[in-house]
Design a protein around this motif. Structure first.
Motif, PDB file in Angstrom:
ATOM      1  N   HIS A  23       0.808  59.522  56.070  1.00 43.91           N
ATOM      2  CA  HIS A  23       1.596  58.866  57.116  1.00 43.91           C
ATOM      3  C   HIS A  23       1.107  57.445  57.359  1.00 43.91           C
ATOM      4  O   HIS A  23       1.914  56.514  57.550  1.00 43.91           O
ATOM      5  CB  HIS A  23       1.527  59.691  58.399  1.00 43.91           C
ATOM      6  N   LYS A  26       1.929  55.090  54.183  1.00 38.05           N
ATOM      7  CA  LYS A  26       3.368  54.816  54.078  1.00 38.05           C
ATOM      8  C   LYS A  26       3.805  54.454  52.659  1.00 38.05           C
ATOM      9  O   LYS A  26       4.781  53.707  52.465  1.00 38.05           O
ATOM     10  CB  LYS A  26       3.771  53.698  55.052  1.00 38.05           C
ATOM     11  N   GLN A  43       3.268  62.496  66.797  1.00 35.51           N
ATOM     12  CA  GLN A  43       2.862  61.684  65.648  1.00 35.51           C
ATOM     13  C   GLN A  43       4.043  61.015  64.954  1.00 35.51           C
ATOM     14  O   GLN A  43       3.860  60.297  63.970  1.00 35.51           O
ATOM     15  CB  GLN A  43       2.087  62.552  64.649  1.00 35.51           C
ATOM     16  N   VAL A  45       6.346  62.183  62.996  1.00 39.06           N
ATOM     17  CA  VAL A  45       6.438  62.628  61.604  1.00 39.06           C
ATOM     18  C   VAL A  45       7.677  63.507  61.454  1.00 39.06           C
ATOM     19  O   VAL A  45       7.875  64.422  62.258  1.00 39.06           O
ATOM     20  CB  VAL A  45       5.181  63.429  61.198  1.00 39.06           C
TER      21      VAL A  45
END
Length: 320
Positions: A23, A26, A43, A45
């Motif tokens: 994450h 990226k 988060q 996500v």
């Protein structure tokens, strides 16, 4: 080349660290499997919600958008398992659940399936001067290790039948910030300055820092040489229990009060108390050879033992 990745076990110790790395970098688009909508919501996500993880979970259409799956979810090994049939419980998640996901992934065109297995597939320990390798004949000794072996076997067969690439990673004991179980207990003992009878243990144990394991997993996302291989992973520096405790105490900035009790005395005492498995972990050796991992992937553990222990100690102090 960027990939679309689905990560299972994203709320766990290892899976959480994999998610954080992916994450933050990226480079790849990562989505996480969750059981509750609230998990990982803070988060930011993307998540895929499932009700349960077993041989009946329906994935199909949701898997078509991914080309790589990192499967770190598992029923993990626990001491003193309360299940009446531990092997059946492990098989339900670690074998049936894994194979159900993998079959549906192959049917949806997923290119690569990365499976986080366990060194317990190799066995419980090595003799002095010997090392486990990824090509050894499996010799699991407990239900958890058996379930991981059976999942590996099923995945290899599925790869042969479908062409989906399978990568198997067998970590040794993983430690790092947020570690639980025996490693956390060890840090608590050292932090309190409790004298410990582990000052004369001359075994050799391979360990792997969480960051090193995560780095290998990320390497295996798109490395062409990783396809259909089994890799063992460690820090590349093996330690005795005495050395580990001394280094951990130093990282905690505490004195290591280690009493030199012979290991045979500890093993006899543990056997009398019904703690033979624990004494094996403390006094026995378990070493792995990561030459294949290094040479085939051109991979080197990026974090030293000292750096990893320092990060582990810092997290421990900040969360006490």
């Amino acid at each position: 080349m960027p990939h679309s990745i689905l990560l299972t076990g994203a709320t766990g110790f290892v899976g959480g660290a994999i998610l954080k790395r992916l994450h933050n970098e990226k480079v790849h688009a990562v989505s996480a499997v969750v059981r509750k909508e609230s998990q990982l919501k803070a988060q930011d996500v993307p998540t895929l919600r499932i009700g349960s993880f077993d041989g009946e979970t329906q994935w199909m259409g949701d898997l078509a958008k991914f080309d790589v799956i990192i499967h770190s979810a598992a029923r993990v090994h626990v001491m003193n398992d309360a299940e009446s049939d531990p092997l059946a419980a492990f098989r339900n998640v670690n074998v049936a659940g894994t194979m159900n996901l993998a079959r549906q992934a192959a049917a949806c065109g997923v290119r690569r399936f990365i499976f986080i297995s366990s060194i317990k597939v190799n066995g419980e320990g090595t003799t002095p001067g010997t090392f486990y390798t990824g090509d050894d004949a499996p010799a699991p000794a407990d239900p958890y290790g058996i379930s991981k072996m059976e999942a590996e076997q099923g995945l290899r067969q599925l790869s042969t039948e479908t062409g989906m690439e399978v990568v198997i990673i067998r970590p040794v004991l993983v430690y790092g910030p947020g570690v639980k179980a025996n490693f956390l207990s060890m840090m608590r003992w050292l932090d309190k300055g409790i004298p410990l009878p582990f000052g004369a243990i001359h075994n050799n144990r391979s360990l792997v820092a969480l960051d090193n394991l995560v780095d290998l997993v990320v390497t295996c996302i798109d490395h062409p040489a990783a396809a259909n291989q089994t890799f063992l992973v460690s820090d590349g520096e093996d330690l005795s229990t005495t050395e580990l405790l001394s280094k951990m105490a130093k990282a905690l900035k505490k004195p290591a009060r280690l009493v030199p009790v012979p290991s045979w005395v500890l093993q006899c005492g543990a056997a009398m108390l019904g703690k033979k498995a624990l004494s094996q972990r403390l006094c026995g050796s378990l070493q792995v050879d990561i030459t294949k991992t290094r040479t085939l992937l051109g991979w080197t553990p990026p974090v030293s033992v000292e750096e990893a222990l320092a990060a582990t100690a810092l997290h421990f102090r900040e969360h006490q």
